[in-house]
Design an enzyme around this catalytic site. Structure first.
Site, PDB file in Angstrom:
ATOM      1  N   LYS A  67       4.184   8.619  23.867  1.00 49.12           N
ATOM      2  CA  LYS A  67       3.404   9.753  24.395  1.00 49.12           C
ATOM      3  C   LYS A  67       2.253   9.257  25.277  1.00 49.12           C
ATOM      4  CE  LYS A  67       2.350  11.260  20.251  1.00 49.12           C
ATOM      5  NZ  LYS A  67       3.043  10.229  19.432  1.00 49.12           N
ATOM      6  N   ARG A 109      -0.319  19.226  16.324  1.00 48.05           N
ATOM      7  CA  ARG A 109       0.447  18.449  15.366  1.00 48.05           C
ATOM      8  C   ARG A 109       0.773  19.262  14.123  1.00 48.05           C
ATOM      9  NH1 ARG A 109      -1.307  13.131  17.042  1.00 48.05           N
ATOM     10  NH2 ARG A 109      -0.501  11.456  15.762  1.00 48.05           N
ATOM     11  N   ARG A 160       2.025  -3.227  19.669  1.00 47.11           N
ATOM     12  CA  ARG A 160       1.177  -2.574  20.673  1.00 47.11           C
ATOM     13  C   ARG A 160      -0.229  -3.175  20.760  1.00 47.11           C
ATOM     14  NH1 ARG A 160       0.247   3.683  20.204  1.00 47.11           N
ATOM     15  NH2 ARG A 160      -0.162   3.155  18.047  1.00 47.11           N
ATOM     16  N   ARG A 173      -5.133  -1.420  17.294  1.00 49.02           N
ATOM     17  CA  ARG A 173      -5.655  -0.328  16.470  1.00 49.02           C
ATOM     18  C   ARG A 173      -5.596  -0.651  14.987  1.00 49.02           C
ATOM     19  NH1 ARG A 173      -2.853   5.012  18.840  1.00 49.02           N
ATOM     20  NH2 ARG A 173      -2.670   5.440  16.613  1.00 49.02           N
ATOM     21  N   ARG A 209       2.359   7.653   8.753  1.00 49.24           N
ATOM     22  CA  ARG A 209       2.263   8.441   9.988  1.00 49.24           C
ATOM     23  C   ARG A 209       3.601   9.093  10.319  1.00 49.24           C
ATOM     24  NH1 ARG A 209      -0.176   3.859  13.556  1.00 49.24           N
ATOM     25  NH2 ARG A 209       0.278   5.243  15.325  1.00 49.24           N
TER      26      ARG A 209
HETATM   27  P1  AP5 Z   1       2.577   4.555  22.922  1.00 47.72           P
HETATM   28  O1  AP5 Z   1       2.748   5.159  24.265  1.00 47.72           O
HETATM   29  O2  AP5 Z   1       1.252   3.973  22.587  1.00 47.72           O
HETATM   30  O3  AP5 Z   1       3.083   5.586  21.799  1.00 47.72           O
HETATM   31  P2  AP5 Z   1       2.453   6.944  21.293  1.00 47.72           P
HETATM   32  O4  AP5 Z   1       3.554   7.928  21.161  1.00 47.72           O
HETATM   33  O5  AP5 Z   1       1.281   7.338  22.128  1.00 47.72           O
HETATM   34  O6  AP5 Z   1       2.034   6.464  19.853  1.00 47.72           O
HETATM   35  P3  AP5 Z   1       0.698   6.612  19.021  1.00 47.72           P
HETATM   36  O7  AP5 Z   1       0.845   5.614  17.905  1.00 47.72           O
HETATM   37  O8  AP5 Z   1      -0.527   6.500  19.875  1.00 47.72           O
HETATM   38  O9  AP5 Z   1       0.855   8.017  18.469  1.00 47.72           O
HETATM   39  P4  AP5 Z   1       0.247   8.539  17.201  1.00 47.72           P
HETATM   40  O10 AP5 Z   1       0.727   9.918  17.303  1.00 47.72           O
HETATM   41  O11 AP5 Z   1       0.546   7.840  15.953  1.00 47.72           O
HETATM   42  O12 AP5 Z   1      -1.309   8.194  17.391  1.00 47.72           O
HETATM   43  P5  AP5 Z   1      -2.543   9.082  17.788  1.00 47.72           P
HETATM   44  O13 AP5 Z   1      -3.511   8.231  18.487  1.00 47.72           O
HETATM   45  O14 AP5 Z   1      -2.104  10.351  18.429  1.00 47.72           O
HETATM   46  O15 AP5 Z   1       3.707   3.439  22.741  1.00 47.72           O
HETATM   47  C1  AP5 Z   1       3.735   2.590  21.592  1.00 47.72           C
HETATM   48  C2  AP5 Z   1       4.068   1.141  22.016  1.00 47.72           C
HETATM   49  O16 AP5 Z   1       5.411   1.076  22.480  1.00 47.72           O
HETATM   50  C3  AP5 Z   1       3.196   0.600  23.164  1.00 47.72           C
HETATM   51  O17 AP5 Z   1       2.943  -0.753  22.938  1.00 47.72           O
HETATM   52  C4  AP5 Z   1       4.068   0.782  24.417  1.00 47.72           C
HETATM   53  O18 AP5 Z   1       3.794  -0.202  25.387  1.00 47.72           O
HETATM   54  C5  AP5 Z   1       5.487   0.663  23.852  1.00 47.72           C
HETATM   55  N1  AP5 Z   1       6.454   1.543  24.495  1.00 47.72           N
HETATM   56  C6  AP5 Z   1       6.249   2.812  24.967  1.00 47.72           C
HETATM   57  N2  AP5 Z   1       7.394   3.328  25.461  1.00 47.72           N
HETATM   58  C7  AP5 Z   1       8.354   2.376  25.283  1.00 47.72           C
HETATM   59  C8  AP5 Z   1       9.751   2.302  25.585  1.00 47.72           C
HETATM   60  N3  AP5 Z   1      10.399   3.325  26.178  1.00 47.72           N
HETATM   61  N4  AP5 Z   1      10.418   1.175  25.245  1.00 47.72           N
HETATM   62  C9  AP5 Z   1       9.774   0.145  24.648  1.00 47.72           C
HETATM   63  N5  AP5 Z   1       8.446   0.144  24.347  1.00 47.72           N
HETATM   64  C10 AP5 Z   1       7.753   1.248  24.657  1.00 47.72           C
HETATM   65  O19 AP5 Z   1      -3.103   9.499  16.356  1.00 47.72           O
HETATM   66  C11 AP5 Z   1      -3.689   8.554  15.495  1.00 47.72           C
HETATM   67  C12 AP5 Z   1      -4.221   9.255  14.246  1.00 47.72           C
HETATM   68  O20 AP5 Z   1      -5.240  10.214  14.639  1.00 47.72           O
HETATM   69  C13 AP5 Z   1      -3.192  10.097  13.486  1.00 47.72           C
HETATM   70  O21 AP5 Z   1      -2.475   9.317  12.551  1.00 47.72           O
HETATM   71  C14 AP5 Z   1      -4.105  11.141  12.822  1.00 47.72           C
HETATM   72  O22 AP5 Z   1      -4.753  10.619  11.680  1.00 47.72           O
HETATM   73  C15 AP5 Z   1      -5.156  11.403  13.879  1.00 47.72           C
HETATM   74  N6  AP5 Z   1      -4.810  12.521  14.779  1.00 47.72           N
HETATM   75  C16 AP5 Z   1      -4.596  12.462  16.130  1.00 47.72           C
HETATM   76  N7  AP5 Z   1      -4.301  13.670  16.627  1.00 47.72           N
HETATM   77  C17 AP5 Z   1      -4.322  14.539  15.572  1.00 47.72           C
HETATM   78  C18 AP5 Z   1      -4.089  15.937  15.446  1.00 47.72           C
HETATM   79  N8  AP5 Z   1      -3.741  16.691  16.510  1.00 47.72           N
HETATM   80  N9  AP5 Z   1      -4.187  16.489  14.200  1.00 47.72           N
HETATM   81  C19 AP5 Z   1      -4.530  15.731  13.124  1.00 47.72           C
HETATM   82  N10 AP5 Z   1      -4.759  14.419  13.183  1.00 47.72           N
HETATM   83  C20 AP5 Z   1      -4.657  13.806  14.392  1.00 47.72           C
END
Ligand code: AP5
Ligand code: ZN
Length: 217
Positions: free
Chosen positions: A13, A88, A127, A161, A172
């Site tokens: 994402k 979410r 990552r 992270r 997660r």
């Molecule tokens: P990346 O693009 O970083 O993946 P992502 O989908 O953004 O993953 P996140 O881990 O950031 O999502 P998340 O939902 O767990 O975290 P968030 O910060 O939202 O890609 C991942 C890796 O793979 C990278 O190294 C990239 O280079 C590689 N990659 C990408 N595409 C690829 C491909 N096609 N092939 C190979 N490699 C690839 O949330 C963190 C925490 O915050 C949550 O756990 C929760 O506690 C809280 N939180 C955030 N939003 C909310 C909400 N709305 N409600 C409640 N809690 C929330």
């Protein structure tokens, strides 16, 4: 335009949102980034969110909705936004519908990045990001052109992270399936859903996404 990227942790994402930001001049709005900022700044919301995020659980709807509402009200968001990691839960989706309705906007597309759980652990544990500009990298899948130097800002400082470890990733993923996956149906019923196979290469997924965004906006 208002675009939503849905998908489990590690689906790509953030990676794709940054590419869409450059391609279409939109603003990436990541609640994960906003929460990590709040934690770093030690705000009330950040204090409440820190342990929950480290456990890989979802932060309370109220905190996240408040943070999102404030960010969405800033003037740069008038260019259009890509919501990355929000909504979410169904409560968050309903709150978003209401917020947009109040400002005469609507969701142009909710795009689900479909991936296998097993691959997510590999993606997340490899990552890292540039400390200077936030550009995302991966030990195997996306390395800087010059080792140790960011492609975008030439910075040499990188970070990982706190929640990117195998145990937290399992929580997660569990939170995603229990609380977020139902939104696929929510947006299908609203007629806004598109789905993309996100197991392929970053650039080919980006091309599929760009085609959807062009049609939807
Ligand atoms: P990346 O693009 O970083 O993946 P992502 O989908 O953004 O993953 P996140 O881990 O950031 O999502 P998340 O939902 O767990 O975290 P968030 O910060 O939202 O890609 C991942 C890796 O793979 C990278 O190294 C990239 O280079 C590689 N990659 C990408 N595409 C690829 C491909 N096609 N092939 C190979 N490699 C690839 O949330 C963190 C925490 O915050 C949550 O756990 C929760 O506690 C809280 N939180 C955030 N939003 C909310 C909400 N709305 N409600 C409640 N809690 C929330
Ligand atoms: Zn950088």
């Amino acid at each position: 335009p208002v675009l939503i990227l849905l998908g489990p942790p590690g689906a790509g994402k953030g990676t794709q949102a940054r590419m869409l930001e450059e391609k279409f001049g939109l603003v990436q709005l990541s609640t994960g980034d906003l929460l990590r900022e709040a934690v770093a700044q030690g705000t009330e919301a950040g204090k409440a969110a820190k342990a929950v995020m480290e456990a890989g659980e979802l932060v309370s709807d109220q905190i996240v909705i408040d943070i999102l509402r404030d960010r969405l009200a800033q003037s740069d968001c008038q260019r259009g936004v890509i919501l990355d990691g929000f909504p979410r839960t169904t409560v968050q989706a309903q709150a978003l519908d209401k917020l947009l309705e109040e400002s005469g906007q609507k969701i142009d597309a909710a795009i689900s990045l479909d991936v296998d759980d097993a691959a997510m652990v590999t993606r997340i544990s490899g990552r890292y990001t540039c400390a200077g500009c936030g550009e995302g990298y991966h030990d195997t899948f996306k390395q800087p052109a010059t080792a140790g130097t960011c492609d975008k800002c030439q910075g040499t400082d990188f970070k990982r992270r706190a929640d990117d470890n195998a145990e937290t990733v399992a929580s997660r993923l569990e939170a995603y399936h229990a609380q977020t996956a139902p939104l696929i149906d929510y947006y299908a019923k609203a007629g806004a859903l598109s789905r993309i196979d996100a197991m392929g290469a970053i650039d080919s997924i980006a091309a599929d996404l760009a085609a959807i965004v062009k049609t939807a906006t």
